[in-house]
Write a protein that holds these residues in place. Structure first.
Motif, PDB file in Angstrom:
ATOM      1  N   LEU A 240      44.954  47.961 -39.439  1.00 59.77           N
ATOM      2  CA  LEU A 240      44.488  49.093 -38.657  1.00 59.77           C
ATOM      3  C   LEU A 240      44.850  48.917 -37.181  1.00 59.77           C
ATOM      4  N   ASP A 241      45.489  49.930 -36.610  1.00 55.47           N
ATOM      5  CA  ASP A 241      45.696  49.896 -35.175  1.00 55.47           C
ATOM      6  C   ASP A 241      44.495  50.538 -34.495  1.00 55.47           C
ATOM      7  N   ALA A 242      44.542  50.666 -33.178  1.00 57.87           N
ATOM      8  CA  ALA A 242      43.379  51.158 -32.437  1.00 57.87           C
ATOM      9  C   ALA A 242      43.011  52.582 -32.825  1.00 57.87           C
ATOM     10  N   ASP A 243      43.999  53.466 -32.952  1.00 57.91           N
ATOM     11  CA  ASP A 243      43.708  54.862 -33.291  1.00 57.91           C
ATOM     12  C   ASP A 243      43.182  54.996 -34.714  1.00 57.91           C
ATOM     13  N   GLN A 244      43.758  54.244 -35.633  1.00 54.79           N
ATOM     14  CA  GLN A 244      43.298  54.305 -37.019  1.00 54.79           C
ATOM     15  C   GLN A 244      41.861  53.800 -37.138  1.00 54.79           C
ATOM     16  N   THR A 245      41.541  52.756 -36.388  1.00 61.84           N
ATOM     17  CA  THR A 245      40.174  52.237 -36.426  1.00 61.84           C
ATOM     18  C   THR A 245      39.189  53.264 -35.886  1.00 61.84           C
ATOM     19  N   LEU A 246      39.537  53.894 -34.777  1.00 64.44           N
ATOM     20  CA  LEU A 246      38.674  54.946 -34.228  1.00 64.44           C
ATOM     21  C   LEU A 246      38.440  56.057 -35.243  1.00 64.44           C
ATOM     22  N   ASP A 247      39.471  56.410 -35.996  1.00 68.25           N
ATOM     23  CA  ASP A 247      39.343  57.465 -37.000  1.00 68.25           C
ATOM     24  C   ASP A 247      38.354  57.064 -38.091  1.00 68.25           C
ATOM     25  N   VAL A 248      38.446  55.809 -38.556  1.00 64.84           N
ATOM     26  CA  VAL A 248      37.521  55.342 -39.589  1.00 64.84           C
ATOM     27  C   VAL A 248      36.100  55.284 -39.034  1.00 64.84           C
ATOM     28  N   VAL A 249      35.943  54.739 -37.839  1.00 65.62           N
ATOM     29  CA  VAL A 249      34.609  54.620 -37.250  1.00 65.62           C
ATOM     30  C   VAL A 249      33.978  55.997 -37.071  1.00 65.62           C
ATOM     31  N   GLY A 250      34.789  56.988 -36.751  1.00 69.13           N
ATOM     32  CA  GLY A 250      34.268  58.336 -36.598  1.00 69.13           C
ATOM     33  C   GLY A 250      33.701  58.924 -37.873  1.00 69.13           C
ATOM     34  N   ARG A 251      34.041  58.343 -39.022  1.00 68.02           N
ATOM     35  CA  ARG A 251      33.530  58.821 -40.309  1.00 68.02           C
ATOM     36  C   ARG A 251      32.376  57.977 -40.841  1.00 68.02           C
ATOM     37  N   LEU A 252      31.947  56.980 -40.058  1.00 66.55           N
ATOM     38  CA  LEU A 252      30.815  56.157 -40.468  1.00 66.55           C
ATOM     39  C   LEU A 252      29.503  56.887 -40.185  1.00 66.55           C
ATOM     40  N   HIS A 253      28.441  56.456 -40.844  1.00 62.49           N
ATOM     41  CA  HIS A 253      27.114  57.037 -40.657  1.00 62.49           C
ATOM     42  C   HIS A 253      26.482  56.444 -39.402  1.00 62.49           C
ATOM     43  N   LEU A 257      22.772  53.850 -37.036  1.00 69.98           N
ATOM     44  CA  LEU A 257      22.962  52.628 -36.256  1.00 69.98           C
ATOM     45  C   LEU A 257      22.375  52.778 -34.860  1.00 69.98           C
ATOM     46  N   ASP A 258      22.045  51.624 -34.260  1.00 71.54           N
ATOM     47  CA  ASP A 258      21.490  51.604 -32.913  1.00 71.54           C
ATOM     48  C   ASP A 258      22.491  51.097 -31.878  1.00 71.54           C
ATOM     49  N   PHE A 259      23.585  50.489 -32.318  1.00 75.84           N
ATOM     50  CA  PHE A 259      24.602  50.004 -31.383  1.00 75.84           C
ATOM     51  C   PHE A 259      25.859  49.653 -32.162  1.00 75.84           C
ATOM     52  N   LEU A 260      26.968  49.532 -31.439  1.00 76.87           N
ATOM     53  CA  LEU A 260      28.209  48.970 -31.956  1.00 76.87           C
ATOM     54  C   LEU A 260      28.565  47.764 -31.104  1.00 76.87           C
ATOM     55  N   ASP A 261      29.006  46.699 -31.742  1.00 78.19           N
ATOM     56  CA  ASP A 261      29.413  45.479 -31.047  1.00 78.19           C
ATOM     57  C   ASP A 261      30.913  45.331 -31.266  1.00 78.19           C
ATOM     58  N   LEU A 262      31.710  45.421 -30.209  1.00 77.19           N
ATOM     59  CA  LEU A 262      33.150  45.603 -30.307  1.00 77.19           C
ATOM     60  C   LEU A 262      33.903  44.293 -30.091  1.00 77.19           C
ATOM     61  N   SER A 263      34.740  43.968 -31.074  1.00 78.51           N
ATOM     62  CA  SER A 263      35.582  42.778 -31.021  1.00 78.51           C
ATOM     63  C   SER A 263      36.971  43.194 -31.504  1.00 78.51           C
ATOM     64  N   ARG A 289      36.939  51.542 -24.295  1.00 74.01           N
ATOM     65  CA  ARG A 289      36.586  52.768 -23.576  1.00 74.01           C
ATOM     66  C   ARG A 289      36.478  53.995 -24.483  1.00 74.01           C
ATOM     67  N   PRO A 290      37.382  54.203 -25.448  1.00 68.88           N
ATOM     68  CA  PRO A 290      37.269  55.408 -26.290  1.00 68.88           C
ATOM     69  C   PRO A 290      36.014  55.449 -27.157  1.00 68.88           C
ATOM     70  N   TYR A 291      35.335  54.312 -27.345  1.00 72.69           N
ATOM     71  CA  TYR A 291      34.153  54.285 -28.210  1.00 72.69           C
ATOM     72  C   TYR A 291      32.949  54.956 -27.552  1.00 72.69           C
ATOM     73  N   ARG A 292      33.064  55.292 -26.278  1.00 71.84           N
ATOM     74  CA  ARG A 292      31.995  56.035 -25.632  1.00 71.84           C
ATOM     75  C   ARG A 292      31.774  57.399 -26.297  1.00 71.84           C
ATOM     76  N   ARG A 293      32.814  57.924 -26.958  1.00 74.18           N
ATOM     77  CA  ARG A 293      32.698  59.242 -27.585  1.00 74.18           C
ATOM     78  C   ARG A 293      31.621  59.281 -28.666  1.00 74.18           C
ATOM     79  N   PHE A 294      31.243  58.123 -29.206  1.00 73.06           N
ATOM     80  CA  PHE A 294      30.288  58.101 -30.314  1.00 73.06           C
ATOM     81  C   PHE A 294      28.833  58.112 -29.852  1.00 73.06           C
ATOM     82  N   GLY A 295      28.590  57.975 -28.554  1.00 70.74           N
ATOM     83  CA  GLY A 295      27.249  58.100 -28.024  1.00 70.74           C
ATOM     84  C   GLY A 295      26.307  56.957 -28.352  1.00 70.74           C
TER      85      GLY A 295
END
Length: 687
Positions: A240-253, A257-263, A289-295
Motif C-alpha cells: 500500500l502506498d500513501a494514497d491507497q492507505t488513506l483510501d482504505v482508512v476512509g472505509r474503516l468504522h 475509534l477514539d484516536f489513530l496512532d500513525l506509523s 497531515r492528510p489524516y486530519r480529514r478523518f476528524g
C-alpha cells in the motif's frame, strides 16, 4: 468529542493536556502529549505474563512523566505470538500480573495502554508451536518463510472474537486505552494490503476484517478508549502506498475509534518501522497531515528523538500526541527533557534495540541498565579517588557511573579528544547521531566534576607508580585492545598508498565528510561493521572502493536493521567491488592478490589499503578476573579491566558501554570493602 486543541497559554505544546473520548463514550484526560509506543522488548515470561523486570521498566517511565505508558504488541491468541517472551492477553491467567502493573502506572499518574495484536503470516511455528494463519498463503521470508494456512470465513470471525476477548481481559486488568495493531505487516494490516490479501470472499475487501475487529473490540469494551495503529505507507513493492492507505482508512468504522496512532512500514520494509539515523527527525510528518480529514485525534511516531522535533509536529498541528519508543527506552529522563528542558541521555538511532529483538531481551547501546534480565541495581556508594584510563565508550561510561556513585574521578586519554573509535564512527554516513552520545558524555563529565585529561600518555607498565602519582584508590583500565596486522606482505607502496589501520587513517582526516583528503580509490581489508561504514561513506563521497573480507557476509556482528540501508547501497554502487569469503595474501604497488571462492586472482587496487578487521579477543585460556587480581596486587589498589577485548565480546559500542558500566560496579564493590592483602602467588599471573 472534546476537541484535541492546544492550550494557547502553554508555550511548550507537549505540556498541554489532551482529552480523548467521543460519541458519548467516557473520556480520559492525558496530563501531557507524550505517550510511549508499543515497543516490543521480550521482557515477559515464555507463557506471556508480566515480570517484575518489565513492570519496573514501565513504571519507571510512568514516574518520569509520560501521559500514557503502553505495553508492547500483545498477542490475542497463541498462534499469533511473534517473540519467545512476548506479552499475551490470550488467557485469564495473565490478568493478575497486568493488574499489578496498571495499578503501579496509575499510582505514578499515567494512563495504562495495551496494543492488541496477532502476527498472522509473521508468526512462526518455531516460536508458537502452532501452524501460522493469514488472509492468504503468502509466506513472510523475513520472519522465517513458513507458509501460512489461509483463514476460512468462519475462522476470520473467530479471530475477531479473540481480539474482543483480549480487550475484555485488558479492561479487567485495569488498562485505560486499547490500541488495535493495524500496521507493520501484522494480521490486520495483512488484510488491508494487496500483497498479502488475495482473497475472493467478503474478506477480500481491504476494510472488511479490520472493521470486523474494530466492531468486536468496541462492543466488548464500550467504556474504554479504543484506537488503531496504522502504517501510512507500507514501504515495499506491491504494498500500500500513501494514497491507497488513506483510501482504505476512509472505509474503516472510524466512529467506533477514539484516536489513530500513525506509523509506517512492514516486515519487508523494516527501515520504515524503525528508522535509521540517516533519516530526518519527524520523517513521517508529511504523511500524517492528510489524516486530519478523518476528524480523529492523531498520534505520530518516527524519529521524534528531540524536544525540538516534538515541539515542531505538535506546534504545527500535525498530530495531537507523540508515540515515543527508542527515545524513552534510552532514557526515561527524555520526558523531562521535552517538558522542562532537563538534560537527558540521547538515543543515537543505532537500532541495536530492534536487532536484539530476535535474539533475546531488548537492550540499549547508550543505556547499559536496561534489558539485561534483571531490575537495574544501583552502583555501590564510594568516596574514593579513582583513575580511569581510556576515554572511549567504556571509559566514559565507567567514569560517569563512578562519579554518580560519589567517587572523585580522573579520566585520562592519550588522544586530543574523547570518544576513541566511537568518535570516528560519528563521522560515518550511516551513524550521524553517534556524536550525541559524545556531546552528552562531555556534558555529564563536567556536571559531575570528573577531571578530564586529554593528550595524557600513561605508562601502564608500572601500575604502582601510576596509583601513587595520582593518589588513586582504584583504577579502571579501559584502553581497548590492539588490532591484528594485515596478514599479508605488501611491496612497492609508499607513505600515501601503503597499508594502514583504517582507524588511524580516519583520525588523520577529520574533514572527511567535507571531502578533504580523499583518494580516488581505496582497498579495505576486512568486511566488519567498521569496513561497511567506511566503504559506504567513502563511496558516497565519490571514492572507488574494493572491499575484501574473510567474512561470509558484510558486517556479520551487526543486526539487520543496523545495516538495512548501507548494505544494499554498497551492493548496488558501481564504484564498489565486494569480495567476501576472500583473503588478501599479497599486494604490490597497484594490485592485490586474493584467494577466495573463485580461486586466486589479482585485482587492481590503487590507493591506500585500509585494514579494518575486528579486534581479536583474548585467548580462552586467559582469565580476566585472574588478570585483575594480579594487577591489583602489583598496583597496591584494586584494578578493574573494562572493554570488549577483555570480556571476549564482539567489538561493538553497545558491548563497550555495558562493559564500562559493569566494570564501574565491580570497582565500586571492591572499594566499598577492604582491599585484600597482597598474595604472592598472584604475582605469577603477571609473568
Amino acid at each position: 468529542m472534546n476537541p484535541a486543541t492546544m492550550n494557547p497559554a502553554t508555550m511548550n505544546p507537549a505540556k498541554s493536556q489532551l482529552t480523548l473520548g467521543r460519541n458519548g463514550r467516557p473520556q480520559r484526560t492525558l496530563r501531557n502529549r507524550l505517550v510511549s509506543s508499543p515497543m516490543e522488548r521480550n521482557y515477559g515470561t515464555p507463557d506471556g505474563r508480566m515480570t517484575a523486570q518489565y513492570a519496573d521498566y514501565l513504571t519507571t517511565r510512568a514516574r518520569a512523566g509520560l501521559a500514557v505508558v503502553t505495553t508492547e504488541a500483545t498477542y490475542v491468541r497463541p498462534d499469533g505470538k511473534g517473540r519467545t517472551h512476548q506479552l499475551g492477553l490470550h488467557d485469564d491467567a495473565v490478568v493478575p500480573g497486568l493488574r499489578a502493573l496498571t495499578d503501579a502506572v496509575h499510582a505514578a499518574g499515567a494512563l495504562a495502554a495495551v496494543e492488541i495484536n496477532h502476527g498472522g503470516r509473521t508468526a512462526q511455528s518455531a516460536v508458537t508451536g502452532l501452524p501460522n494463519v493469514a488472509p492468504s498463503p503468502v509466506p513472510c521470508e523475513i520472519a522465517g518463510g513458513e507458509m501460512p494456512r489461509e483463514l476460512t470465513t468462519a475462522q476470520c470471525h473467530e479471530l475477531a472474537e479473540a481480539f474482543a476477548a483480549a480487550a475484555r481481559r485488558a479492561v479487567a486488568a485495569g488498562f485505560d486505552v486499547i490500541s488495535i495493531h493495524g500496521g507493520h505487516g501484522y494480521l490486520v494490516h495483512q488484510f488491508m494490503s494487496p500483497r498479502t490479501n488475495l482473497r475472493t470472499d467478503k474478506f477480500g475487501a481491504r476494510e472488511a476484517f479490520p472493521n470486523l475487529v474494530i466492531d468486536a473490540v468496541r462492543a466488548a469494551v464500550p467504556g474504554a478508549l479504543v484506537g488503531m495503529r496504522l502504517s501510512m505507507v507500507e514501504g515495499c513493492e506491491g504494498g500500500l502506498d500513501a494514497d491507497q492507505t488513506l483510501d482504505v482508512v476512509g472505509r474503516l468504522h472510524l466512529e467506533a475509534l477514539d484516536f489513530l496512532d500513525l506509523s509506517a512500514g512492514s516486515y519487508e520494509a523494516g527501515e520504515w518501522i524503525v528508522q535509521s539515523g540517516e533519516w530526518k527527525p519527524g520523517v513521517l510528518a508529511d504523511y500524517a497531515r492528510p489524516y486530519r480529514r478523518f476528524g480523529l485525534p492523531l498520534g505520530l511516531a518516527g524519529r521524534l528523538n528531540s524536544p525540538e522535533a516534538i515541539a515542531r509536529v505538535l506546534g504545527e498541528g500535525v498530530c495531537d500526541f507523540v508515540s515515543l519508543g527508542r527515545a524513552v527506552h534510552a532514557d526515561p529522563g527524555f520526558v523531562r527533557g521535552v517538558l522542562d528542558g532537563a538534560d537527558y541521555r540521547p538515543c543515537i538511532a543505532c537500532n541495536v534495540c530492534i536487532d536484539n529483538l530476535g535474539l533475546g531481551q531488548v537492550t540499549c547501546t547508550v543505556n547499559p541498565a536496561v534489558g539485561r534480565s534483571r531490575i537495574p541495581m544501583p552502583t555501590r556508594t564510594v568516596r574514593s579517588r579513582v583513575l580511569a584510563v581510556g576515554a572511549g565508550p567504556a571509559g566514559l561510561t565507567a567514569a560517569r557511573e563512578l562519579a554518580l556513585a560519589g567517587a572523585r574521578v580522573i579520566l585520562l586519554d592519550a588522544a586530543p579528544d574523547l570518544g576513541g573509535q566511537f568518535r570516528l564512527a560519528a563521522g560515518m554516513r550511516s551513524t550521524p547521531d553517534f556524536h550525541r552520545f559524545l556531546d552528552w558524555s562531555r556534558s555529564e563529565l563536567k556536571r559531575l566534576g570528573v577531571e578530564l585529561r586529554l593528550g595524557a600518555v600513561v605508562d601502564l607498565g608500572d601500575f604502582a607508580q601510576l596509583a601513587r602519582d595520582e593518589d588513586a584508590d582504584g583504577i579502571i583500565l579501559a584502553t581497548g585492545g590492539t588490532l591484528p596486522g594485515p596478514g599479508f606482505r605488501a611491496s612497492g607502496r609508499g607513505a600515501d598508498d601503503g597499508v594502514m589501520d583504517v582507524r588511524s587513517w580516519l583520525a588523520d582526516r577529520p574533514g572527511l565528510q567535507g571531502g578533504e583528503g580523499l583518494p580516488e580509490a581505496v582497498t579495505i581489508w576486512g568486511a566488519d561493521s567498521v569496513a561497511m561504514s567506511v566503504a559506504d561513506t567513502l563511496a558516497s563521497l565519490g571514492t572507488r572502493v574494493l572491499l575484501v573480507g574473510p567474512e561470509p557476509v558484510l558486517a556479520p556482528e551487526s543486526g539487520r536493521r543496523a545495516k538495512i540501508l548501507a548494505v544494499p547501497r554498497l551492493e548496488a554502487d558501481p564504484k564498489v567491488t565486494i569480495r567476501l569469503d576472500s583473503r588478501i595474501v599479497e599486494a604490490d604497488a597497484t594490485r592485490v592478490r586474493l584467494v577466495g571462492p573463485n580461486g586466486e586472482q589479482w585485482l587492481d587496487a590503487p590507493g591506500p589499503i585500509l585494514v579494518s578487521r575486528s579486534v581479536e579477543p583474548l585467548s580462552a585460556s586467559v582469565d580476566p578476573e585472574g588478570r585483575e587480581a594480579a594487577l591489583s596486587v602489583k598496583a597496591g589498589v584494586p584494578v578493574v579491566l573494562a572493554g570488549t577485548i577483555v570480556e571476549q565480546l564482539p567489538a561493538t559500542a553497545s558491548n563497550a558501554i555495558k562493559s564500562g558500566h559493569d566494570s564501574a560496579q565491580r570497582l565500586a564493590a571492591q572499594l566499598a570493602s577492604s582491599v585484600p592483602a597482597p598474595d604472592a602467588h598472584l604475582e605469577e599471573a603477571l609473568a
